[in-house]
Design a protein around this motif. Sequence first.
Motif, PDB file in Angstrom:
ATOM      1  N   ILE A  48       8.935 -53.902  97.894  1.00 27.26           N
ATOM      2  CA  ILE A  48       8.561 -52.543  97.483  1.00 27.26           C
ATOM      3  C   ILE A  48       9.491 -52.162  96.335  1.00 27.26           C
ATOM      4  CG2 ILE A  48       8.217 -50.167  98.250  1.00 27.26           C
ATOM      5  CD1 ILE A  48       8.448 -51.526 101.182  1.00 27.26           C
ATOM      6  N   LYS A  49       8.988 -52.254  95.141  1.00 26.22           N
ATOM      7  CA  LYS A  49       9.802 -52.061  93.942  1.00 26.22           C
ATOM      8  C   LYS A  49       9.661 -50.634  93.422  1.00 26.22           C
ATOM      9  CE  LYS A  49      10.317 -53.796  89.188  1.00 26.22           C
ATOM     10  NZ  LYS A  49       9.761 -54.755  88.195  1.00 26.22           N
ATOM     11  N   VAL A  50      10.787 -50.013  93.122  1.00 21.31           N
ATOM     12  CA  VAL A  50      10.807 -48.668  92.549  1.00 21.31           C
ATOM     13  C   VAL A  50      11.302 -48.773  91.114  1.00 21.31           C
ATOM     14  CG1 VAL A  50      11.778 -46.347  92.708  1.00 21.31           C
ATOM     15  CG2 VAL A  50      11.259 -47.623  94.799  1.00 21.31           C
ATOM     16  N   SER A  51      10.504 -48.315  90.170  1.00 19.31           N
ATOM     17  CA  SER A  51      10.889 -48.394  88.756  1.00 19.31           C
ATOM     18  C   SER A  51      10.673 -47.050  88.079  1.00 19.31           C
ATOM     19  CB  SER A  51      10.080 -49.479  88.037  1.00 19.31           C
ATOM     20  OG  SER A  51       8.687 -49.222  88.154  1.00 19.31           O
ATOM     21  N   PHE A  52      11.371 -46.852  86.987  1.00 18.89           N
ATOM     22  CA  PHE A  52      11.286 -45.591  86.245  1.00 18.89           C
ATOM     23  C   PHE A  52      10.639 -45.846  84.896  1.00 18.89           C
ATOM     24  CE2 PHE A  52      14.498 -45.069  89.423  1.00 18.89           C
ATOM     25  CZ  PHE A  52      14.244 -43.796  89.917  1.00 18.89           C
ATOM     26  N   LEU A  53       9.562 -45.120  84.633  1.00 19.82           N
ATOM     27  CA  LEU A  53       8.766 -45.322  83.435  1.00 19.82           C
ATOM     28  C   LEU A  53       9.280 -44.499  82.271  1.00 19.82           C
ATOM     29  CD1 LEU A  53       5.306 -45.148  85.241  1.00 19.82           C
ATOM     30  CD2 LEU A  53       6.827 -47.117  84.961  1.00 19.82           C
TER      31      LEU A  53
END
Length: 289
Positions: A74-79
């Motif tokens: 479950i990857k959390v990234s900031f756009l």
Amino acid sequence: FVTILENGRALSGDETLGLMIGCNTTLASLGAVGTAVAAAPTIREGLQVLENYSRLHATYIGVTLQSSLEGMSIKVSFLQNIGEVERYHTEAGMMLLQHYLENISGRPLDYAMFQFAYQEPAYSNSYRTHLHSPCHFGSGSSSLELPRHWLAVRSPYYDPGLWRRSQLELSQRIEELGASSDQVYTQHLDSLLRSREPPLPDLGTIASGLHISERTLTRRLKREGTNFREIRGRVLRSWAIEYLANTGDSVESIAAALGYQDAANFRRAFRSWENCSPGEYRDRISSSA
């Protein structure tokens, strides 16, 4: 939420702000999205809801699911660049995921792994207090690596009526965005298939989940320049490589696991992907190891 983090940091000067917020954050803080996540039949489907709604509603943060033989990442990234508060935001997000999983299962989140894209902070001992699985810093991305046995855990809050309404709302939201944005249906199918394990669902099952006909879904994918076979093929390709690289299963067993009725069809498909047979690919990666 970014503004709250910035203000909280300025007012408190507390470096553990993200963990503190995470301790006091539940699915209820996500409003209708949190309700839909809790109402899902299983943890896997709840996480799928979280990914779908984050992609459709959030402009600066993304949640990406990727299934593997071991479980799910479950990857959390900031756009968008949100500056120094990105760390606090990540901490709060990971705490929210942990709270959800423990609340649904009724037990501590053990045997998982938290990975953080930033370097280990000076207060890392607080991570060990608040997060119940090992933490690794300086990783390529921030993610929760969840063992497979968690995914099938059923939610005690499952509500068939509420679950159906949430799926209807998701379908309507996708349709609305599809009228003005490119790749909405392509992204939805790609994320749905990536978060599943073989055998993958067919076009009819996915269309039914979106409350549209197969013909309508096919037409909308065509408008986006793709089709179900292409999207499904990309996901099957990654699974084929996963099986060949990380198991000793025979080509025939892998073909059956991927949903091929005939191993010869799988061999043809794999050659079109990698320009070699499954056996040749396995020999190649073995010799380079």
